[in-house]
Motif scaffolding. Structure first.
Motif, PDB file in Angstrom:
ATOM      1  N   ILE A 100       1.014  -1.239   0.027  1.00  0.00           N
ATOM      2  CA  ILE A 100       0.356   0.173   0.135  1.00  0.00           C
ATOM      3  C   ILE A 100       1.232   1.289  -0.060  1.00  0.00           C
ATOM      4  CG2 ILE A 100      -1.266   1.304   1.410  1.00  0.00           C
ATOM      5  CD1 ILE A 100      -3.100  -1.108   0.168  1.00  0.00           C
ATOM      6  N   LYS A 101       2.198   1.232   1.160  1.00  0.00           N
ATOM      7  CA  LYS A 101       2.355   1.998   0.931  1.00  0.00           C
ATOM      8  C   LYS A 101       3.549   2.601  -0.076  1.00  0.00           C
ATOM      9  CE  LYS A 101       4.903   4.114   5.033  1.00  0.00           C
ATOM     10  NZ  LYS A 101       5.392   4.244   6.209  1.00  0.00           N
ATOM     11  N   ILE A 102       4.330   1.733  -1.297  1.00  0.00           N
ATOM     12  CA  ILE A 102       4.304   1.546  -2.346  1.00  0.00           C
ATOM     13  C   ILE A 102       3.501   1.844  -3.353  1.00  0.00           C
ATOM     14  CG2 ILE A 102       5.852   0.084  -3.844  1.00  0.00           C
ATOM     15  CD1 ILE A 102       7.883   0.449  -1.896  1.00  0.00           C
ATOM     16  N   PHE A 103       2.587   2.105  -3.448  1.00  0.00           N
ATOM     17  CA  PHE A 103       1.301   2.129  -4.686  1.00  0.00           C
ATOM     18  C   PHE A 103       1.068   3.554  -4.481  1.00  0.00           C
ATOM     19  CE2 PHE A 103      -2.651   3.345  -5.639  1.00  0.00           C
ATOM     20  CZ  PHE A 103      -2.805   2.082  -7.256  1.00  0.00           C
ATOM     21  N   PHE A 104       1.628   3.921  -3.370  1.00  0.00           N
ATOM     22  CA  PHE A 104       1.258   5.486  -2.986  1.00  0.00           C
ATOM     23  C   PHE A 104       2.734   6.454  -3.095  1.00  0.00           C
ATOM     24  CE2 PHE A 104      -3.230   4.154  -1.560  1.00  0.00           C
ATOM     25  CZ  PHE A 104      -3.003   4.831  -2.760  1.00  0.00           C
ATOM     26  N   SER A 105       3.717   5.355  -3.006  1.00  0.00           N
ATOM     27  CA  SER A 105       4.933   6.490  -2.826  1.00  0.00           C
ATOM     28  C   SER A 105       5.674   7.321  -4.136  1.00  0.00           C
ATOM     29  CB  SER A 105       6.134   5.593  -3.550  1.00  0.00           C
ATOM     30  OG  SER A 105       6.177   4.713  -2.100  1.00  0.00           O
ATOM     31  N   GLY A 106       4.602   7.143  -5.164  1.00  0.00           N
ATOM     32  CA  GLY A 106       4.319   8.468  -6.102  1.00  0.00           C
ATOM     33  C   GLY A 106       4.688   9.877  -5.180  1.00  0.00           C
ATOM     34  N   ASN A 107       4.404  10.258  -4.296  1.00  0.00           N
ATOM     35  CA  ASN A 107       4.053  11.636  -3.498  1.00  0.00           C
ATOM     36  C   ASN A 107       5.440  11.522  -2.989  1.00  0.00           C
ATOM     37  OD1 ASN A 107       0.965  12.274  -3.529  1.00  0.00           O
ATOM     38  ND2 ASN A 107       0.925   9.823  -3.063  1.00  0.00           N
ATOM     39  N   LEU A 108       6.524  10.467  -2.681  1.00  0.00           N
ATOM     40  CA  LEU A 108       7.899  10.754  -2.034  1.00  0.00           C
ATOM     41  C   LEU A 108       9.072  10.841  -3.039  1.00  0.00           C
ATOM     42  CD1 LEU A 108       7.123  10.311   1.383  1.00  0.00           C
ATOM     43  CD2 LEU A 108       7.842   7.470   0.487  1.00  0.00           C
ATOM     44  N   GLY A 109      10.229  11.106  -2.085  1.00  0.00           N
ATOM     45  CA  GLY A 109      10.703  11.254  -3.209  1.00  0.00           C
ATOM     46  C   GLY A 109      11.543   9.484  -3.423  1.00  0.00           C
ATOM     47  N   ILE A 110      12.454   9.554  -4.336  1.00  0.00           N
ATOM     48  CA  ILE A 110      12.685   8.328  -5.216  1.00  0.00           C
ATOM     49  C   ILE A 110      13.247   7.785  -4.163  1.00  0.00           C
ATOM     50  CG2 ILE A 110      14.302   6.788  -6.580  1.00  0.00           C
ATOM     51  CD1 ILE A 110      12.750   8.191  -8.765  1.00  0.00           C
ATOM     52  N   ASP A 111      14.436   9.154  -3.517  1.00  0.00           N
ATOM     53  CA  ASP A 111      15.536   8.410  -3.072  1.00  0.00           C
ATOM     54  C   ASP A 111      14.953   7.533  -1.013  1.00  0.00           C
ATOM     55  OD1 ASP A 111      14.321  10.657  -2.319  1.00  0.00           O
ATOM     56  OD2 ASP A 111      16.459  11.246  -1.595  1.00  0.00           O
ATOM     57  N   GLN A 112      13.650   7.814  -0.689  1.00  0.00           N
ATOM     58  CA  GLN A 112      13.133   8.184   0.923  1.00  0.00           C
ATOM     59  C   GLN A 112      12.596   6.704   0.157  1.00  0.00           C
ATOM     60  OE1 GLN A 112      10.952  10.383   3.090  1.00  0.00           O
ATOM     61  NE2 GLN A 112      11.144  11.645   1.792  1.00  0.00           N
ATOM     62  N   THR A 113      10.990   6.466  -0.497  1.00  0.00           N
ATOM     63  CA  THR A 113      10.892   5.418  -1.576  1.00  0.00           C
ATOM     64  C   THR A 113      12.121   3.784  -1.992  1.00  0.00           C
ATOM     65  OG1 THR A 113       9.550   5.893  -3.047  1.00  0.00           O
ATOM     66  CG2 THR A 113       9.382   3.456  -3.274  1.00  0.00           C
ATOM     67  N   MET A 114      13.834   4.100  -1.496  1.00  0.00           N
ATOM     68  CA  MET A 114      14.634   3.541  -2.292  1.00  0.00           C
ATOM     69  C   MET A 114      14.968   3.012  -1.115  1.00  0.00           C
ATOM     70  SD  MET A 114      17.603   3.951  -5.104  1.00  0.00           S
ATOM     71  CE  MET A 114      17.902   5.031  -4.219  1.00  0.00           C
ATOM     72  N   ARG A 115      15.527   3.622   0.219  1.00  0.00           N
ATOM     73  CA  ARG A 115      15.808   3.574   1.660  1.00  0.00           C
ATOM     74  C   ARG A 115      14.140   2.966   2.547  1.00  0.00           C
ATOM     75  NH1 ARG A 115      17.799   9.398   3.796  1.00  0.00           N
ATOM     76  NH2 ARG A 115      15.754   9.521   2.171  1.00  0.00           N
ATOM     77  N   LEU A 116      13.245   2.914   2.164  1.00  0.00           N
ATOM     78  CA  LEU A 116      11.954   1.878   2.847  1.00  0.00           C
ATOM     79  C   LEU A 116      12.668   0.871   2.458  1.00  0.00           C
ATOM     80  CD1 LEU A 116       9.303   1.350   4.257  1.00  0.00           C
ATOM     81  CD2 LEU A 116       8.297   1.544   1.912  1.00  0.00           C
ATOM     82  N   LEU A 117      12.603   0.551   1.420  1.00  0.00           N
ATOM     83  CA  LEU A 117      12.978  -0.887   0.516  1.00  0.00           C
ATOM     84  C   LEU A 117      14.233  -1.246   1.282  1.00  0.00           C
ATOM     85  CD1 LEU A 117      11.621  -0.079  -3.551  1.00  0.00           C
ATOM     86  CD2 LEU A 117      10.549  -1.074  -1.444  1.00  0.00           C
ATOM     87  N   GLU A 118      15.426  -0.753   1.284  1.00  0.00           N
ATOM     88  CA  GLU A 118      16.323  -1.539   1.360  1.00  0.00           C
ATOM     89  C   GLU A 118      16.505  -1.755   3.123  1.00  0.00           C
ATOM     90  OE1 GLU A 118      19.066   2.227   0.493  1.00  0.00           O
ATOM     91  OE2 GLU A 118      20.387   1.248  -1.585  1.00  0.00           O
ATOM     92  N   LYS A 119      15.455  -1.189   3.787  1.00  0.00           N
ATOM     93  CA  LYS A 119      15.092  -1.396   5.356  1.00  0.00           C
ATOM     94  C   LYS A 119      14.282  -2.568   5.083  1.00  0.00           C
ATOM     95  CE  LYS A 119      14.633   1.268   9.012  1.00  0.00           C
ATOM     96  NZ  LYS A 119      13.502   2.668   9.243  1.00  0.00           N
TER      97      LYS A 119
END
Lengths: 184, 184
Positions: A100-119
């Motif tokens: 769900i979070k990834i689905f709406f991650s367009g509203n977030l920065g790419i770097d922040q999305t990457m950090r979430l995925l790395e975590k």
DNA sequence: GGTCCCATGTAACAAGTTACATGATTCC
DNA sequence: GGAATCATGTAACTTGTTACATGGGACC
């Protein structure tokens, strides 16, 4: 439903206290079902009210006293009813908060999305490590109970765990690669 | 939490009625988050009470009237707070009812366990089919909203779906093979 | 007349979460 | 004296499920 029946399933193997059950949910089974301590004690009350389990107080001198639970005949009937129920509607009711979070991650920065995925990758890798450490617990637990043939089914869930978390890591890495392409 | 924020996320793309949101949860997003109609309407009440969304009645002559919801500034702040929150503890609280059943399947017959797994495989295959049919809905939905770059993130969730359900089928087939070995 | 789509809920209940609360024994 | 393990819960709250309840308009 699953928590209720998981407790019945455990008590079908051996008599246990709420603490024993809680410890079990904090170890091996935690990879497939997460449960709070408070919820386990609550559920034990429900199961007792439904006459699926009964308890006796065991007085201990070296440790605090405890309530030892055992499954009743009614409880065994209910456990088998649930196991034999081949309806998978509940099983297919999938919920994945990360997606769900990834689905709406367009509203977030790419770097922040990457950090979430790395975590997420790190957490999955940690779980795989923990599962490796827990593999021998199966034989330990098996030694404590009567049924000797259970480990076969337990190994199916173990294999699931490895395949699942490895697949999660694979997907997350794929996403990170795609995100990197976007930046450059 | 995820339902609340998924609704906020949707309303951040476009104004919607409860019915629109419900339909969305019954289609694409259903692969990652299952929600009941009644719960959506309840959650819309909560979000309104928290001033995260507001609604206006739209009078329609050809169809029943409807309440059109839109996100408030407060709602946008809350959505971004949730998106930016990189804490993954909630995400790791995994629950898999099928695995609990498999874990205790030693009490069931091997044939019954196989049937359950076969049913599961069929359901997963069906979902993959449905996802294939839904792939073009992404571009449809994208056409309706302002943000044009979203499909990139949506494709990450789509890819997840395919990888996840294919992996489930792979595991279930592995289990069935192992169970067959046991019989013969 | 029947079915499908559109449209919105309520009530009762079950399940799960968070925070709090307590206290014994053992081992260092 | 402090940390770890053993041991059991309650209260308030949030989230999710199941069943029920209603009704208009379109299309065949």
């Amino acid at each position: 439903m699953p928590l209720k029946h998981a407790i019945l399933g455990l008590l079908n193997y051996a008599d246990m206290s709420g603490y024993d059950i809680d410890r079990f949910f904090k170890s091996s089974i935690a990879f497939y079902w997460h449960a709070q301590t408070s919820q386990i004690y609550k559920e034990l009350n429900n199961l007792t009210a439904n006459h699926y389990v009964e308890s006796d107080i065991v007085y201990q001198s070296d440790k605090p006293n405890k309530k030892l639970f055992h499954i009743t005949d009614e409880g065994k009937v209910e456990l088998h009813r649930w196991l034999a129920d081949a309806n998978i509607d509940d099983i297919m009711k999938y919920k994945n908060p990360l997606l769900i979070k990834i689905f709406f991650s367009g509203n977030l920065g790419i770097d922040q999305t990457m950090r979430l995925l790395e975590k997420y990758i790190q957490s999955c890798a940690q779980i795989i490590e923990d599962m490796n450490a827990d593999i021998n617990k199966i034989s330990e637990f098996e030694a404590q109970i009567e049924q000797k043939d259970e480990s076969f089914f337990w190994s199916m869930t173990m294999t699931y765990g490895f395949m699942y978390y490895q697949n999660e890591i694979k997907w997350a890495n794929w996403c990170i690669d795609k995100l990197k392409e976007r930046i450059s």
